[in-house]
Motif scaffolding. Structure first.
Motif, PDB file in Angstrom:
ATOM      1  N   GLU A  27       0.856  -1.174   0.000  1.00  0.00           N
ATOM      2  CA  GLU A  27       0.000   0.000   0.000  1.00  0.00           C
ATOM      3  C   GLU A  27       0.898   1.231   0.000  1.00  0.00           C
ATOM      4  O   GLU A  27       2.100   1.130   0.196  1.00  0.00           O
ATOM      5  N   HIS A  28       0.304   2.393  -0.199  1.00  0.00           N
ATOM      6  CA  HIS A  28       1.065   3.644  -0.171  1.00  0.00           C
ATOM      7  C   HIS A  28       1.599   3.871   1.245  1.00  0.00           C
ATOM      8  O   HIS A  28       0.835   3.850   2.213  1.00  0.00           O
ATOM      9  N   ALA A  29       2.896   4.056   1.375  1.00  0.00           N
ATOM     10  CA  ALA A  29       3.526   4.266   2.674  1.00  0.00           C
ATOM     11  C   ALA A  29       3.824   5.739   2.871  1.00  0.00           C
ATOM     12  O   ALA A  29       4.782   6.270   2.329  1.00  0.00           O
ATOM     13  N   SER A  30       2.989   6.423   3.643  1.00  0.00           N
ATOM     14  CA  SER A  30       3.217   7.841   3.883  1.00  0.00           C
ATOM     15  C   SER A  30       3.893   8.090   5.223  1.00  0.00           C
ATOM     16  O   SER A  30       4.409   9.169   5.459  1.00  0.00           O
ATOM     17  N   GLY A  31       3.909   7.099   6.075  1.00  0.00           N
ATOM     18  CA  GLY A  31       4.528   7.255   7.386  1.00  0.00           C
ATOM     19  C   GLY A  31       5.635   6.242   7.576  1.00  0.00           C
ATOM     20  O   GLY A  31       6.467   6.030   6.689  1.00  0.00           O
ATOM     21  N   GLU A  32       5.623   5.592   8.718  1.00  0.00           N
ATOM     22  CA  GLU A  32       6.638   4.594   9.021  1.00  0.00           C
ATOM     23  C   GLU A  32       6.516   3.426   8.060  1.00  0.00           C
ATOM     24  O   GLU A  32       5.419   2.975   7.736  1.00  0.00           O
ATOM     25  N   SER A  33       7.671   2.933   7.603  1.00  0.00           N
ATOM     26  CA  SER A  33       7.648   1.865   6.610  1.00  0.00           C
ATOM     27  C   SER A  33       8.795   0.889   6.831  1.00  0.00           C
ATOM     28  O   SER A  33       9.748   1.179   7.548  1.00  0.00           O
ATOM     29  N   THR A  40       8.703  -1.367  -0.424  1.00  0.00           N
ATOM     30  CA  THR A  40       8.505  -0.623   0.816  1.00  0.00           C
ATOM     31  C   THR A  40       7.049  -0.760   1.237  1.00  0.00           C
ATOM     32  O   THR A  40       6.144  -0.380   0.488  1.00  0.00           O
ATOM     33  N   PRO A  42       4.008  -0.207   4.344  1.00  0.00           N
ATOM     34  CA  PRO A  42       3.668   0.478   5.592  1.00  0.00           C
ATOM     35  C   PRO A  42       3.783  -0.514   6.753  1.00  0.00           C
ATOM     36  O   PRO A  42       3.475  -1.703   6.607  1.00  0.00           O
ATOM     37  N   PRO A  77       9.863   8.670   8.797  1.00  0.00           N
ATOM     38  CA  PRO A  77      10.126   9.995   8.225  1.00  0.00           C
ATOM     39  C   PRO A  77      10.189  11.065   9.311  1.00  0.00           C
ATOM     40  O   PRO A  77       9.313  11.150  10.159  1.00  0.00           O
TER      41      PRO A  77
END
Length: 106
Positions: A27-33, A40, A42, A77
């Motif tokens: 899935e789209h990882a916008s935070g911790e991954s 990559t 999530p 991040p």
């Protein structure tokens, strides 16, 4: 290795995690991954797959600790640095004048 995630013990190995995540589309990882193989993911998605529990039942920190100890690269991040203006720079900015001087970060 034995890890406790959401109050339940799990015996996880690096190869077991690789096998569990094989064929899973990230899935789209916008935070911790977590980087598993060349993908990559999530952290919460990895935790859900390896524990078969709902994402609300465990914290990202529990999964991050486990993945780090198994040797996976984890990314958290950092927040963008905030700019701090001196009172003179702030007044200049409020008047519409270009901000003079060097901006410092906190």
């Amino acid at each position: 290795m034995r890890f406790v995630i959401a109050r339940f013990p799990f015996d996880l190995t690096r190869s077991g995690v690789l096998e569990s995540m094989k064929g899973i589309k990230p899935e789209h990882a916008s935070g911790e991954s977590v980087i598993i193989g060349r993908r990559t993911y999530p952290v919460k998605q990895v935790g859900q797959v390896i524990t078969r529990q709902d994402r609300r039942d465990f914290s990202a920190g529990e999964v991050l600790r486990a993945m780090t100890q198994l040797g996976f690269t984890c990314r958290n991040p950092a927040p963008a640095p905030t700019q701090v203006l001196t009172p003179l720079q702030q007044a200049s900015a409020m008047l519409g004048a270009p901000v003079a001087g060097i901006l410092t970060t906190r």
